[in-house]
Design a protein around this motif. Sequence first.
Motif, short mmCIF file in Angstrom:
data_model
loop_
_atom_site.label_atom_id
_atom_site.label_comp_id
_atom_site.label_asym_id
_atom_site.label_seq_id
_atom_site.Cartn_x
_atom_site.Cartn_y
_atom_site.Cartn_z
N UNK A 107 0.79 -1.22 0.00
CA UNK A 107 0.00 0.00 0.00
C UNK A 107 0.82 1.27 0.00
N UNK A 108 1.92 1.30 0.76
CA UNK A 108 2.73 2.52 0.86
C UNK A 108 3.36 2.87 -0.49
N UNK A 109 3.93 1.87 -1.15
CA UNK A 109 4.56 2.13 -2.45
C UNK A 109 3.51 2.46 -3.51
N UNK A 110 2.38 1.75 -3.47
CA UNK A 110 1.36 1.96 -4.49
C UNK A 110 0.71 3.33 -4.34
N UNK A 111 0.49 3.77 -3.11
CA UNK A 111 -0.09 5.10 -2.90
C UNK A 111 0.85 6.19 -3.39
N UNK A 112 2.15 6.00 -3.14
CA UNK A 112 3.14 7.01 -3.55
C UNK A 112 3.32 7.06 -5.07
N UNK A 113 3.11 5.92 -5.74
CA UNK A 113 3.36 5.86 -7.18
C UNK A 113 2.08 5.73 -8.00
N UNK A 114 0.93 5.94 -7.36
CA UNK A 114 -0.35 5.73 -8.05
C UNK A 114 -0.47 6.58 -9.31
N UNK A 115 -0.08 7.85 -9.25
CA UNK A 115 -0.20 8.74 -10.40
C UNK A 115 0.62 8.22 -11.58
N UNK A 116 1.82 7.73 -11.29
CA UNK A 116 2.69 7.20 -12.34
C UNK A 116 2.10 5.95 -12.97
N UNK A 117 1.54 5.05 -12.15
CA UNK A 117 0.95 3.83 -12.68
C UNK A 117 -0.27 4.13 -13.53
N UNK A 118 -1.11 5.05 -13.08
CA UNK A 118 -2.29 5.40 -13.86
C UNK A 118 -1.90 6.02 -15.20
N UNK A 119 -0.91 6.89 -15.16
CA UNK A 119 -0.45 7.52 -16.40
C UNK A 119 0.11 6.48 -17.37
N UNK A 120 0.90 5.53 -16.84
CA UNK A 120 1.49 4.50 -17.70
C UNK A 120 0.42 3.59 -18.28
N UNK A 121 -0.55 3.19 -17.45
CA UNK A 121 -1.61 2.30 -17.94
C UNK A 121 -2.52 3.01 -18.93
N UNK A 122 -2.71 4.32 -18.76
CA UNK A 122 -3.49 5.08 -19.73
C UNK A 122 -2.74 5.16 -21.07
N UNK A 123 -1.43 5.40 -21.00
CA UNK A 123 -0.63 5.48 -22.23
C UNK A 123 -0.58 4.15 -22.96
N UNK A 124 -0.56 3.05 -22.19
CA UNK A 124 -0.49 1.72 -22.78
C UNK A 124 -1.83 1.24 -23.30
N UNK A 125 -2.90 1.81 -22.78
CA UNK A 125 -4.23 1.45 -23.22
C UNK A 125 -4.98 0.51 -22.30
N UNK A 126 -4.38 0.16 -21.16
CA UNK A 126 -5.06 -0.71 -20.21
C UNK A 126 -6.23 0.01 -19.53
N UNK A 127 -6.07 1.32 -19.36
CA UNK A 127 -7.14 2.13 -18.77
C UNK A 127 -7.53 3.20 -19.77
N UNK A 128 -8.80 3.20 -20.15
CA UNK A 128 -9.32 4.18 -21.10
C UNK A 128 -10.49 4.89 -20.44
N UNK A 129 -10.45 6.22 -20.42
CA UNK A 129 -11.49 6.98 -19.74
C UNK A 129 -12.87 6.71 -20.34
N UNK A 130 -13.83 6.55 -19.45
CA UNK A 130 -15.23 6.30 -19.81
C UNK A 130 -15.43 4.97 -20.50
#
Length: 271
Positions: A107-130
């Motif tokens: 949890x500690x590492x994931x909370x600190x790096x959450x923004x980076x992971x979301x940005x990377x997954x959005x760029x890769x296409x794993x997370x697409x808005x809406x």
Amino acid sequence: MPATIRDMGDEGLSMQARFEVTKKYAAAYESASKKQKGIILDQVVAVTGWNRDHARQQLRARMRQPKGRATATVAVIDRRRTKGCKYSYNARKVLQSVWATSGGLCGKYLAASMASWLQAMEAEGSLVEDQGRYNAEVRAELLAMSAATIDRYLAPTKATDPIRGKSTTRPGTLLRNSITIRKAGDEVETEPGFFEVDTVAHCGPTLKGEFCRSVNFTDLHTGWVFTRAIRNNAAVHVLGAFDHFIDQVPYMVTGIDCDNGSEFINHDLIG
């Protein structure tokens, strides 16, 4: 207001009798003034042995008891409502996906790096808005989650599908007596050139099949790191990584400190 309850002394009351006492005084307690409520509460405490908070809770519970249950002998001890989830179901499900993608970060590492992971997954296409469960509101929720909240939400997932590291080190018996042993209490090197060496298997939760490995060299004095990817732990690949390491390090190598795995403890590498 009902008459004063008789002091039971050391005899005590059964649980059912305590419930009967609170049921008897609940109606009077509900309509009593603040001062009278205090007197009733003192009497209930004296007879039942409960503390004031618990006695007050039980009186209020009897006040809320629906009609037709006056003769019930089983009472609910704690009527506090379960606190609802602060974050949405969609956010909790997307959190599981981010955690799995991160390789099972705590949890500690994931909370600190959450923004980076979301940005990377959005760029890769794993997370697409809406699309699916992901949207701007879910993203904001994920960024707002604390480390403790992340660990709490992920606890059921970790219990059913744990991601644990695998050890690929197999002790080598060859040349063990001819290699100098470095102890944990030995003095730390005071100049560059002495390297810690280890291999890392990028295999995820299973050692089955082919996967990449890396040989990592870390200078104890300066922290300088050299990493070389290899196909597996075969001698030809490990020796090749050492050759590249010697060519690339910008100063003389005076020693290496490795584990007792057979990929290091062998005639070829010592030679």
